[in-house]
Design a protein around this motif. Sequence first.
Motif, mmCIF file in Angstrom:
data_model
loop_
_atom_site.group_PDB
_atom_site.id
_atom_site.type_symbol
_atom_site.label_atom_id
_atom_site.label_comp_id
_atom_site.label_asym_id
_atom_site.label_seq_id
_atom_site.Cartn_x
_atom_site.Cartn_y
_atom_site.Cartn_z
ATOM 1 N N VAL A 96 -4.559 6.725 -2.271
ATOM 2 C CA VAL A 96 -3.900 5.570 -1.656
ATOM 3 C C VAL A 96 -4.127 4.392 -2.602
ATOM 4 C CG1 VAL A 96 -3.942 3.927 0.261
ATOM 5 C CG2 VAL A 96 -4.117 6.377 0.720
ATOM 6 N N ILE A 97 -3.038 3.740 -2.985
ATOM 7 C CA ILE A 97 -3.173 2.554 -3.840
ATOM 8 C C ILE A 97 -2.724 1.325 -3.058
ATOM 9 C CG2 ILE A 97 -2.482 1.422 -5.993
ATOM 10 C CD1 ILE A 97 -1.900 4.124 -7.198
ATOM 11 N N ALA A 98 -3.579 0.308 -3.054
ATOM 12 C CA ALA A 98 -3.201 -0.992 -2.499
ATOM 13 C C ALA A 98 -3.076 -1.918 -3.694
ATOM 14 C CB ALA A 98 -4.270 -1.486 -1.532
ATOM 15 N N THR A 122 0.842 -1.194 0.000
ATOM 16 C CA THR A 122 0.000 0.000 0.000
ATOM 17 C C THR A 122 0.878 1.245 0.000
ATOM 18 O OG1 THR A 122 -0.197 -0.369 2.385
ATOM 19 C CG2 THR A 122 -2.107 -0.880 1.054
ATOM 20 N N GLY A 123 0.492 2.234 -0.807
ATOM 21 C CA GLY A 123 1.252 3.473 -0.867
ATOM 22 C C GLY A 123 0.334 4.675 -0.987
ATOM 23 N N HIS A 124 0.761 5.790 -0.379
ATOM 24 C CA HIS A 124 0.018 7.049 -0.504
ATOM 25 C C HIS A 124 0.873 8.005 -1.331
ATOM 26 C CE1 HIS A 124 -1.434 10.997 1.650
ATOM 27 N NE2 HIS A 124 -1.802 10.933 0.385
ATOM 28 N N GLY A 125 0.318 8.450 -2.469
ATOM 29 C CA GLY A 125 1.050 9.376 -3.312
ATOM 30 C C GLY A 125 0.075 10.259 -4.059
ATOM 31 N N LYS A 126 0.563 10.896 -5.124
ATOM 32 C CA LYS A 126 -0.313 11.776 -5.895
ATOM 33 C C LYS A 126 -0.391 11.304 -7.344
ATOM 34 C CE LYS A 126 0.425 15.913 -3.051
ATOM 35 N NZ LYS A 126 -0.905 16.130 -2.459
ATOM 36 N N VAL A 127 -1.595 11.452 -7.919
ATOM 37 C CA VAL A 127 -1.815 11.108 -9.324
ATOM 38 C C VAL A 127 -2.244 12.401 -10.013
ATOM 39 C CG1 VAL A 127 -3.165 9.710 -10.921
ATOM 40 C CG2 VAL A 127 -2.512 8.761 -8.702
ATOM 41 N N GLU A 128 -1.378 12.918 -10.859
ATOM 42 C CA GLU A 128 -1.587 14.257 -11.441
ATOM 43 C C GLU A 128 -1.991 15.249 -10.361
ATOM 44 O OE1 GLU A 128 -4.059 14.290 -14.922
ATOM 45 O OE2 GLU A 128 -2.801 12.840 -15.980
ATOM 46 N N GLY A 129 -1.296 15.168 -9.244
ATOM 47 C CA GLY A 129 -1.532 16.111 -8.157
ATOM 48 C C GLY A 129 -2.658 15.753 -7.207
ATOM 49 N N GLU A 130 -3.434 14.715 -7.550
ATOM 50 C CA GLU A 130 -4.555 14.307 -6.681
ATOM 51 C C GLU A 130 -4.095 13.220 -5.718
ATOM 52 O OE1 GLU A 130 -7.466 15.894 -6.893
ATOM 53 O OE2 GLU A 130 -6.717 17.051 -8.588
#
Lengths: 283, 320
Positions: free
Chosen positions: A125-127, A114-122
Amino acid sequence: MSWFKRIKEGITTSTKEKKETPEGLWYKCPSCKKISPTNEHAQNKYVCLNEECHYHEKIGSAEYFEILFDNNEFIELNDNLTAGDPLEFVDTKKYTDRLVDTAKKTNLKDALRTGHGKVEGEDLVIACMDFSFIGGSMGSVVGEKIARACDYCIENRIPLMIISKSGGARMMEAAFSLMQMAKTAAKLSLMSEAKVPYISFLTDPTTGGVTASYAMLGDLNIAEPQALIGFAGPRVVKETIGKDLPKGFQTSEFVLEHGFLDKIINRKELKAKLAQLLRMFKN
Amino acid sequence: MNYLEFEKPIEELQTQLEKIQEAAAKSGMDVSKITSEMEEKIKEARTKIYGNLTPWQRVQVSRHPDRPYTLAYIDYITEGTFMELHGDRTVKDDKAMVGGFGSIDGKTVMFIGQQKGINTKMRQIRNFGMPNPEGYRKALRLMKLAEKFNKPIVTLIDTPGAFPGLEAEERGQGEAIARNLLEMSQLKVPVICIVIGEGASGGALGIGIGDKVLMLENTWYSVISPESCSSILWRNWNNKERAAEALKLTPNDMLGNKLIDGIVPEPIGGAHTNHEETFKIVKDVILKNLAQLEKLDPKKRVAQRIDKFCAMGVVNEEEL
């Protein structure tokens, strides 16, 4: 006739001057057999370069994080969790040995990261599941990481995306793994109550207990093209009905036609469309 | 009466007893003393055999052909007041899943459960207790109905699994089960789930999210049947006994691992030897647990239910 005759005897290139082709320079598509350079294939998000084929090669969490998170930047959550062996399970080998061997081979701790990041600035959280870890099977670690990711998303009001790629429940954890279905579904019910968006992304393959829990429970269910998606595996269904399966049975396209998917998105367009959806939920 | 392989000593005694009674009936001899002695012996044999069942033997008892099925329990418990309700309002009525209102001691309860057939024809109609997606959707529809009118829910679990057929896949078997798991965890009314026979995997869990999840003494509950586990892990069916051990699927193991809330005792020798006694025990258990659960505030009950399932699992957590 002279041109049939070899004038110089033997192979003249000395061993020193011989050029080795580096390993893994070429990728051969298992579907259309087209050969393409590995780096170009990777740049193409591991999708076959043949426009008519579009075969999506199976990839793991490292690749999905790189494809989706801006600059591949993310905070990994709960990466200190590893599997226990509550049942002291032994089949052809001990479960604990299997875990150690698999971890060594794959450099992973379990079948989901699991990671918390940004997708085009949004924020997102992706598991993401890793099929290379015991067939992406869902055991206690997978369930616990999803449960904690849900808590994190509710607390910080960040949408969640689960990328499923799994053969189903992990048999070596028997009923513990069965109850992860209940656990993840219960947590997702809390996400739903809190009105935090959850996107389920189904990739090849998604079957068994994963399909029968979190993979089918997205506010949006989205799949990669041509993925195998089902509850029972195709072999089991074939044995049950005693006939050959129709063409395209249990593919993403089949599942969409029967009304269980919102969309099929090509991996190359995934990031842009995902960001668009995230903005639509927000604005 | 059918006897399992390990029940042979009981069968022999039973046959002897029947012969004596037959002879006595012909000759008019008084055999009451020897009869009661024999009956005592049978009871002893039953106690001995059933006191030491292996996991695989327990799996066999859970499938015993004389074991009562869901509707028999409901009919007895509701004293004939059961009103079966049909259909999922979408596709059809799945005969492998039954449900409806019934009253226990004047109180209305929603009963739901998988139903196996009692003879060859019925087994086919009931699809051997393997529901299709419509079955799970019917179950959910009835649960929502119960919630709307504030009636508690009792589910009786007895299935070799959700049906792995072609149409089941087309109509979203996975989605149907997943939806039930999510919706059941939020039901505002008390939910009691009792495994009365086989508790096979997602097919069982699909009606198995409750405030109290109980197992009858001679039942099993796991992620897969011992046979399928053997065929996947050892590539043959010969290791089913080993698989049954390894899966830790008995009520004792499940309770020890905190995956269920309690065990319901069966009459000596198993539910199949005394249906009525079994039904009485189950009825008492339902009444006792309902009384307890109804005292709780619905919000608290839901939170406790969710917390219970979320606590399941064993992971190692390294120090950061």
